[in-house]
Design a protein around this motif. Sequence first.
Motif, short mmCIF file in Angstrom:
data_model
loop_
_atom_site.label_atom_id
_atom_site.label_comp_id
_atom_site.label_asym_id
_atom_site.label_seq_id
_atom_site.Cartn_x
_atom_site.Cartn_y
_atom_site.Cartn_z
N GLN A 200 1.13 -1.39 -0.78
CA GLN A 200 -0.07 -0.09 0.29
C GLN A 200 1.23 1.43 0.34
O GLN A 200 2.27 1.19 0.20
CB GLN A 200 -1.11 0.09 1.09
CG GLN A 200 0.11 -0.25 2.86
CD GLN A 200 0.73 1.07 2.69
OE1 GLN A 200 -0.24 2.53 3.31
NE2 GLN A 200 1.59 0.52 4.45
N THR A 201 0.56 2.47 -0.71
CA THR A 201 1.30 3.76 -0.45
C THR A 201 1.96 3.83 0.91
O THR A 201 3.28 4.39 0.66
CB THR A 201 -0.12 4.85 -0.88
OG1 THR A 201 -1.17 4.06 -2.35
CG2 THR A 201 0.83 6.58 -1.38
N GLY A 202 1.96 3.68 1.67
CA GLY A 202 2.08 4.09 3.38
C GLY A 202 3.82 3.86 2.76
O GLY A 202 4.33 4.36 3.23
N ALA A 203 3.76 2.68 3.44
CA ALA A 203 4.85 1.21 3.67
C ALA A 203 5.45 1.65 2.22
O ALA A 203 6.91 1.64 2.20
CB ALA A 203 4.19 -0.16 3.49
N VAL A 216 5.88 -0.86 9.65
CA VAL A 216 5.40 -0.67 9.11
C VAL A 216 4.35 -1.63 8.87
O VAL A 216 4.31 -2.40 7.15
CB VAL A 216 5.40 0.23 8.05
CG1 VAL A 216 4.10 1.04 6.99
CG2 VAL A 216 5.77 2.08 8.34
N PRO A 217 3.62 -2.31 9.53
CA PRO A 217 2.78 -3.81 9.16
C PRO A 217 1.66 -3.60 8.24
O PRO A 217 1.76 -4.65 7.19
CB PRO A 217 2.43 -4.69 10.05
CG PRO A 217 2.02 -3.56 11.02
CD PRO A 217 2.80 -2.20 11.11
N ALA A 218 1.42 -2.64 8.41
CA ALA A 218 0.15 -2.47 7.15
C ALA A 218 -0.57 -0.95 6.72
O ALA A 218 -0.35 0.17 7.12
CB ALA A 218 -1.06 -2.93 7.55
N PHE A 219 -1.33 -0.09 6.18
CA PHE A 219 -1.94 0.55 6.12
C PHE A 219 -2.22 1.79 7.21
O PHE A 219 -1.84 2.16 8.00
CB PHE A 219 -2.99 0.30 5.10
CG PHE A 219 -4.08 2.17 4.86
CD1 PHE A 219 -3.21 2.95 3.70
CD2 PHE A 219 -4.86 2.51 5.35
CE1 PHE A 219 -3.54 4.22 3.06
CE2 PHE A 219 -5.32 3.93 4.87
CZ PHE A 219 -4.66 4.80 4.02
N ARG A 220 -3.09 0.36 8.69
CA ARG A 220 -3.24 1.16 9.23
C ARG A 220 -3.60 -0.38 10.72
O ARG A 220 -3.42 -1.13 10.53
CB ARG A 220 -4.68 1.24 9.64
CG ARG A 220 -5.58 0.51 9.09
CD ARG A 220 -7.42 0.62 9.72
NE ARG A 220 -7.95 2.50 8.80
CZ ARG A 220 -8.15 1.71 7.17
NH1 ARG A 220 -8.62 0.84 6.52
NH2 ARG A 220 -8.19 3.19 6.72
N ASP A 423 3.25 2.70 -6.24
CA ASP A 423 3.10 2.14 -5.27
C ASP A 423 3.44 0.14 -4.92
O ASP A 423 3.99 0.08 -3.77
CB ASP A 423 2.94 2.90 -4.04
CG ASP A 423 1.87 3.48 -4.74
OD1 ASP A 423 1.13 3.03 -5.59
OD2 ASP A 423 1.05 4.12 -3.77
N HIS A 424 2.48 0.00 -6.14
CA HIS A 424 1.63 -1.10 -6.36
C HIS A 424 0.93 -1.14 -6.88
O HIS A 424 0.64 0.13 -8.15
CB HIS A 424 0.90 -1.12 -4.36
CG HIS A 424 -0.15 -0.54 -4.16
ND1 HIS A 424 -1.40 -0.21 -5.09
CD2 HIS A 424 -0.25 1.22 -3.75
CE1 HIS A 424 -2.25 0.98 -4.73
NE2 HIS A 424 -1.46 1.28 -3.95
N GLY A 643 10.78 -4.93 -2.78
CA GLY A 643 10.86 -4.24 -2.01
C GLY A 643 10.84 -2.57 -2.18
O GLY A 643 11.83 -2.61 -3.06
N ALA A 644 10.38 -1.65 -1.55
CA ALA A 644 10.69 -0.68 -1.71
C ALA A 644 11.58 0.33 -1.43
O ALA A 644 12.53 1.36 -1.96
CB ALA A 644 9.54 0.92 -0.84
N GLU A 645 12.57 -0.72 -0.48
CA GLU A 645 13.74 0.18 -0.02
C GLU A 645 14.30 -0.29 -0.71
O GLU A 645 15.49 0.67 -1.09
CB GLU A 645 14.20 -0.82 1.30
CG GLU A 645 13.43 -0.24 2.77
CD GLU A 645 13.78 -1.05 3.87
OE1 GLU A 645 14.95 -1.52 4.12
OE2 GLU A 645 12.95 -0.37 4.95
#
Length: 664
Positions: A200-203, A216-220, A423-424, A643-645
């Motif tokens: 998701q966008t946050g992670a 950051v395990p999830a959006f919330r 982002d996904h 992964g995003a990193e």
Amino acid sequence: MWVVTTLTMLVLAGLLPDFRLESPDDDSATRLGVTAAIGAGVFGLLSALVWPLLVRLLLLVPALVLGLLVFFLNGGLLLVALWANPVQQGDASPETAVVVAAVMSAVASATGGALAVRDDDAYRRRLHRLSDRRRVRAVAGGPVTPGVVLLQLDGVGHDVLRDAVGQGLMPTVARWLGEDGGGRPPTHRLALWRTDWSSQTGASQLGILHGSNFDVPAFRWYDKQRREVMVCNRPSSAVVLQRRAAKNAGHPGLLAVDGASRGNLFSGGAGEQALVLSIAARRRRKGFRSRSGYFAYFADPANAVRTALSFGAEVLRELGQSLRSRLERRRPRVGRGGLYPFLRAFATVVQRDVVVYAVAGDMLAGRTAVYADLVAYDEVAHHSGPRGRDAAQVLRRLDRVLALLEKVAEHTPRPYRFVVLSDHGQSPGETFRSRYGLDLGDLVRAGCGLPVPRRARRTRSGAEARSAVRAALHRPVEEGAGEHLPPVRRAEPVVLASGNLGLVSFPDVGHRMSREEIDARHPALLATLANHPGIGFLLVRSEEHGGLVMAAHGAAVPLEELSEENPGPLEPYGPGAVAAVKRTHGFPQAADIMINSWHDPATGEVHAFEEQIGSHGGLGGEQGRAFLLAPVALPEPQDPLVGAEAVHRVLLRWLGKPPAGTGP
């Protein structure tokens, strides 16, 4: 413009009995025409000179409200123009004056903006002209090394982009890839990158912009240390996440050197920020920066008219598409009523126009790096499906944005390279509630032996556009914030959803509970969840085995025994699933129970725990397959991007030591 406003004033004077341009004893047509022309000319000058000052004086007004005030405030300038007419003053009753002022302001703005609604070349020229004042670096001897514009097409998966190019929906991307049939060599290459478990966008954006999305395990999720629910698109949460990421990565972000961040959740360390959620929670002078992009855009009334016309058309388009979906009885389908048509119009029109305007200004100012997020596709695909006709139309419009910015680059003081990424992706499927008649919270309560409401509660969507709307409206409480706060009876579980990823936490226990502790408190809970047909697997902590993956028919496999060669219950989720789950298990804020929905590898379908027929947030299907489209002049990544990193490290290398070349 002068001619049109003059004629409009004459027509109104003839139609409205309480509006006169001449004195009662004056019947000279020439004098009447001169009076109208002078009034219209003074009105035009006041609009050009005074309107930007009025915008700056209205910083306390919500940005979207400012767009609605354009006609009335600009109309007030018309009244001043009538009173200041040196030939003779017009006369109008107060009520009629308001009507005349509103009509005149609308006509004047529409004259300058309506032609640009469908004409991207005209809009490009307007952007270039209005941004001249920003070209402070466009001087002899200015920068000659290429700048980089990074455009995030939110939610567009790798396979969706590939199919869109093949179907002719994105001719600009097809030309860049050398697949438009023109025989030209490709200027860009397309790569696949695989997201983390939290797709998701946050992670993803936190990892891309700041180099770390650890914990950051999830959006919330429920943060047991802070004793609160963290939501990636909540400004107060975004501030905390950005600070943590910068500390973990050891640097302020991807855009720290002469960068600009536009329309994102996080700043990336940029010195120039607008419409960035992580600064939207700040108050007073600093807080206005998050909305400064709106004020810069609406400083030109013609921009407001252009966007207002497109906004109205998008609302009507959504109403028509929703009606057609119901008449055709499409399945799966979610509700698209209420405020959704306006939220969709905001994402696909207002946010797009303001962000594109800001990016064009950054390019004309010669900034080194710009990162912008366009959320249009993601918002529409959540409700219409990632491969539906509605989403396809959005992809076509996003391609036009790329073409527009490519043309803007012809006027910039330095060459620019365009890097486009996502982002996904999104995975289709019927929602969990629609398929089984109850939501995840009800299922958890049943497994805990707690009473379950007879009527299933409607869950909220976590689409990114809602946070941007609330920031624009100065709304301090974010989407779903109050709904997800821990209940009064703290022994009850907090159940949260992020697409097809569910999280269950017990707020009265300060640590991550083990399987043994959960079984002792609620003996039937884990079995109830693991054996439900809509759930694929659970991740829990075991005192004996460490991480434990549970699935149907009593399957309980220690996480350390799983590998790519032996994925066990994670096999349907494809390559990388084991590594993604193992990484999340190491997060201090991993939930007591991490739940991933069922997934059909043959169709790519999942069951979202939110009301979305196109979802992302967990494992399964195309949601984890994002793309990176970059110029061939930049070095090709040597290793698979996982992964995003990993994407951050590639972009950081491109920005730090750009190779020679000036191609886009």
